[in-house]
Design a protein around this motif. Structure first.
Motif, mmCIF file in Angstrom:
data_model
loop_
_atom_site.group_PDB
_atom_site.id
_atom_site.type_symbol
_atom_site.label_atom_id
_atom_site.label_comp_id
_atom_site.label_asym_id
_atom_site.label_seq_id
_atom_site.Cartn_x
_atom_site.Cartn_y
_atom_site.Cartn_z
ATOM 1 N N TRP A 1 -17.155 26.111 25.157
ATOM 2 C CA TRP A 1 -16.211 26.476 26.386
ATOM 3 C C TRP A 1 -16.826 25.353 27.360
ATOM 4 O O TRP A 1 -16.819 25.488 28.593
ATOM 5 C CB TRP A 1 -16.149 27.429 27.043
ATOM 6 N N HIS B 1 -14.496 23.865 30.803
ATOM 7 C CA HIS B 1 -14.588 24.655 30.919
ATOM 8 C C HIS B 1 -12.662 24.206 31.747
ATOM 9 O O HIS B 1 -12.166 24.153 32.475
ATOM 10 C CB HIS B 1 -14.435 24.473 32.166
ATOM 11 N N GLN B 2 -12.425 24.635 29.944
ATOM 12 C CA GLN B 2 -10.327 24.248 30.224
ATOM 13 C C GLN B 2 -9.763 25.547 29.315
ATOM 14 O O GLN B 2 -10.258 25.899 28.769
ATOM 15 C CB GLN B 2 -9.375 23.020 29.792
ATOM 16 N N ASP B 3 -8.862 26.051 30.968
ATOM 17 C CA ASP B 3 -7.858 26.985 30.666
ATOM 18 C C ASP B 3 -7.152 26.757 29.308
ATOM 19 O O ASP B 3 -6.069 27.186 29.489
ATOM 20 C CB ASP B 3 -7.100 27.422 31.824
ATOM 21 N N TYR B 4 -7.476 26.324 28.062
ATOM 22 C CA TYR B 4 -6.820 26.106 26.885
ATOM 23 C C TYR B 4 -6.517 27.280 25.999
ATOM 24 O O TYR B 4 -5.732 27.204 25.744
ATOM 25 C CB TYR B 4 -6.723 24.505 26.024
ATOM 26 N N CYS B 5 -6.521 28.510 26.646
ATOM 27 C CA CYS B 5 -6.955 29.681 25.472
ATOM 28 C C CYS B 5 -6.561 30.639 26.494
ATOM 29 O O CYS B 5 -5.712 31.813 25.354
ATOM 30 C CB CYS B 5 -8.286 30.213 25.473
ATOM 31 N N GLY B 6 -5.814 31.315 27.446
ATOM 32 C CA GLY B 6 -4.794 31.537 27.994
ATOM 33 C C GLY B 6 -5.348 33.345 28.089
ATOM 34 O O GLY B 6 -5.074 34.220 28.364
ATOM 35 N N SER B 7 -7.302 33.143 28.037
ATOM 36 C CA SER B 7 -7.823 34.084 27.858
ATOM 37 C C SER B 7 -8.255 34.748 29.190
ATOM 38 O O SER B 7 -8.681 33.989 29.531
ATOM 39 C CB SER B 7 -8.568 34.873 26.919
ATOM 40 N N GLY C 1 -12.109 33.695 29.325
ATOM 41 C CA GLY C 1 -12.630 32.886 29.385
ATOM 42 C C GLY C 1 -12.832 32.360 28.395
ATOM 43 O O GLY C 1 -12.579 33.269 26.981
ATOM 44 N N CYS C 2 -12.837 31.298 27.563
ATOM 45 C CA CYS C 2 -12.525 29.643 26.531
ATOM 46 C C CYS C 2 -13.708 30.070 25.414
ATOM 47 O O CYS C 2 -13.407 29.955 24.732
ATOM 48 C CB CYS C 2 -11.686 29.325 26.440
#
Length: 686
Positions: free
Chosen positions: A312, A315-321, A324-325
């Motif tokens: 990751w 550090h972009q929030d692409y997974c919506g968890s 953390g991704c």
């Protein structure tokens, strides 16, 4: 609601509908239709391609990315069914924060369930990227009961449903080497009755569980039974210790997790009768950091890119968890400790498993289902179905040697698990044909030079074997102290005690060959060069170790007779290009070494098979490929991924026969006349 095994198999059958060339998890049979070749002799035999299915079992999320890649990514891209099972959650101290040159984070709160979930998210993203090119490709997360009485999470990549992840979610050791009872090590050694689970924050498994030693073995065996692999990948169960401080050369979870896998593969082979044959490949772990890089820069960069996804790093929030991704601990240094630049096998990385017998016959040996299998090619060129020698526990890898009367001997190491943890050991074994072209006798043990498993974790090499004019064997071995040892067969058939032949820092399996004058040569690589032991004359003592002055290698070594000397084959670090040099023994104390030349194509890794003017090895694409000495340094590539290393034999008529074990656990061969031609591989048994 947890899925039963039957409902899980049905789910996978639905998801794999329309996916060609994929092995069904439920049945282990190929789902794509295709007619078998007819018996019409005019039909062209199909060329070998990647086939079979792979199950990887590792201790932690990221062990597969660091130590089994690029084998992993190439298997995924080929469309092979790939399942990876993770024994522990890898929860560590629960802090998902980066500290390194590539990234640095402020201190995070400790939350082991959330950190373990972040690592899962990173693995799912990396696998999606490797398999589809899109790290956000969706997964279906399910719960299944295990054969050990617990529950596991199984994730299925919807776009490529032949890609599965199995999370057993046990507690990790939380320390690299300290003897922590609550760990796989403590469970294996009987210090705790059961090891508890460590659930992740987002898992659909909602109830904790624990496994006894036997239950964990059965849980892993159950994964193998569910997926029925033809290739099993695992970590190294005998990594050794560093001499200066006695510490394991690998993480304790890697080592003891691999021992659980050994026990589970034995149980699976014994308990499940209707299944495909399988081979096992084991991988080097932390010790890669002390050795020259084995991968070329382009391959290492591609491998590191998958690790950046896992870590990751953007550090972009692409997974919506909310967890953390990915694993920010890796983001600080995505290459690890020089791990991303290498891949090495710890078993079955030698080219000595193919041998001539009586005139016109060949014998090929490999380990399937934990037993030694052999194929015989008759004088008419037809290969027969494999036959198995009795006795389990044979480690991956085989060494074959021809006796003067045409009989063949096969040598290997055998792991003895034993009822008590202290009974674990590896020993050298051999079997010899009773008569030329006849059946093999029972396995005979040569023991081990090791005092016990505790001292060196049974970290011995595969054996190398030489045969004298009387038909007596000498067996060479690297011990856990990284020195050379030998046992010599006596005229009465017995063997001497293990002798010390010296050397230090030996890294490779030893290799041996006899030159045209009958002089024996033995070689082994070190971290920086190659050491030699040679005879001044055919009847003289073996002298050495002698420095060769050869440059550093990537460790695997192959030796073949070449006129008055022996030709060595090895790979150049940070490149993978095959290099070769001829070593000539004689009255001088040190052997004479020719200049180094290059053969093969750009890049690749692992040992090569060589005979005559032909070389076979793994190209940078991972496929089995061939080249010729004296020609342009280019690989003629196949379309087949494989296990172990190729082996080759130059036959009296000038034909070179080369063999390899596919990921389908089948023997594949090609025969090339003395004039090089582009080879086409075929299954040996049709």
């Amino acid at each position: 609601m947890p899925l039963t095994r039957r409902r899980f198999a049905a789910l996978l059958t639905v998801l794999t509908a329309g996916t060609t060339g994929v092995l069904s998890v439920a049945s282990g049979q190929q789902t794509s239709a295709g007619a078998a070749p007819g018996k019409n002799p005019t039909v062209v035999l199909p060329a070998s391609v990647t086939a079979g299915s792979v199950v990887q079992v590792v201790a932690h999320p990221d062990d597969d990315l660091f130590f089994m890649n690029p084998d992993l990514s190439r298997s995924l891209r080929s469309g092979t069914q790939v399942t990876t099972a993770y024994l522990t959650s890898g929860e560590s101290d629960g802090r998902n924060e980066a500290h390194g040159d590539a990234a640095s984070d402020p201190e995070q709160p400790a939350d082991r369930a959330h950190y373990a979930e972040a690592r899962q998210n990173g693995i799912r993203s990396a696998y999606a990227q490797m398999a589809t090119g899109d790290r956000t490709s969706a997964w279906q997360r399910t719960v299944v009961p295990t054969a050990g009485g617990g529950r596991a999470e199984v994730d299925i990549l919807i776009a490529k449903p032949q890609v599965n992840l199995v999370w057993l979610m046990l507690r990790e050791a939380r320390t690299t080497g300290e003897d922590t009872p609550e760990s796989l090590r403590g469970l294996w050694n009987g210090r705790i009755p059961a090891l508890d689970s460590q659930l992740t924050s987002g898992t659909p498994v909602k109830q904790g569980f624990s496994y006894t030693k036997d239950q964990l073995i059965q849980a892993i065996a159950g994964v193998l039974e569910q997926y029925r692999p033809t290739t099993i990948r695992m970590q190294d169960p005998t990594p050794g210790r560093y001499g200066e401080n006695g510490r394991f050369t690998d993480h304790q979870d890697h080592m003891y997790g691999a021992r659980f896998v050994q026990a589970a593969t034995t149980a699976y082979a014994e308990q499940v009768q209707r299944r495909p044959h399988f081979s096992v490949q084991s991988y080097l772990g932390y010790h890669n950091s002390t050795l020259p890089h084995s991968l070329d820069p382009q391959t290492a960069e591609a491998k590191t890119d998958y690790l950046r996804t896992y870590a990751w790093q953007d550090h972009q929030d692409y997974c919506g968890s909310p967890s953390g991704c990915g694993d920010r601990k890796v983001a600080g240094n995505p290459t690890g400790r020089n791990w991303a630049q290498s891949l090495r096998y710890t078993r079955a990385d030698n080219a000595s498993w193919l041998a001539e017998g009586t005139p016109g016959t060949l014998w090929a040996f490999t380990v399937l289902d934990g037993r030694m299998a052999y194929w015989r090619r008759d004088a008419g060129g037809a290969w027969e179905k494999p036959v198995f020698l009795a006795g389990p526990g044979i480690d991956p890898g085989a060494t074959a040697a021809r006796l003067p009367d045409g009989r063949v001997a096969v040598l290997a190491t055998r792991t003895v698990l034993g009822p008590a943890p202290s009974d674990y050991r590896r020993e050298v074994v051999y079997a010899v044909q009773v008569s030329p072209d006849g059946a093999f006798g029972a396995w005979q043990s040569l023991g081990t030079p090791e005092k016990g498993d505790h001292d060196g974790t049974s970290a011995i090499s595969a054996p190398a074997a030489a045969v004298d004019a009387r038909g007596l064997l000498t067996v060479y071995l690297r011990d856990s102290r990284r020195t050379l040892r030998a046992v010599v067969q006596q005229p009465d058939g017995g063997f001497s005690p293990w002798q010390r032949l010296g050397g230090e820092d030996l890294q490779s399996d030893p290799v041996t060959a006899v030159d045209a004058a009958g002089r024996r040569h033995v070689y082994a690589t070190t971290t920086t060069s190659v050491l030699a032991w040679t005879q001044a004359g055919a009847d003289g003592p073996l002298r050495g170790p002698s420095p060769t002055g050869l440059p550093a290698t990537t460790v695997p070594l192959t030796a073949a007779p070449d006129g008055a000397g022996v030709r060595l084959y090895f790979r150049r670090p940070d490149s993978g290009v095959v290099r070769t040099a001829v070593v000539t023994a004689g009255p001088a104390t040190r052997p004479q070494v020719s200049s180094v030349t290059e053969a093969g194509g750009r890049a690749g890794y692992g040992a090569v098979g060589a005979a005559g003017r032909h070389v076979a090895g793994r190209a940078d694409s991972g496929t089995v490929s061939t080249s010729g000495l004296g020609g342009p340094p280019a690989w003629a590539e196949s379309r087949m991924l494989f296990a172990g290393a190729p082996a080759a034999v130059l036959e009296p008529g000038g034909t070179t026969t080369t063999a390899v074990l596919g990921l389908d656990a089948e023997l594949h061969t090609f025969a090339t006349p003395s004039t090089p031609a582009r080879p086409t591989w075929h299954r040996a048994v049709r």
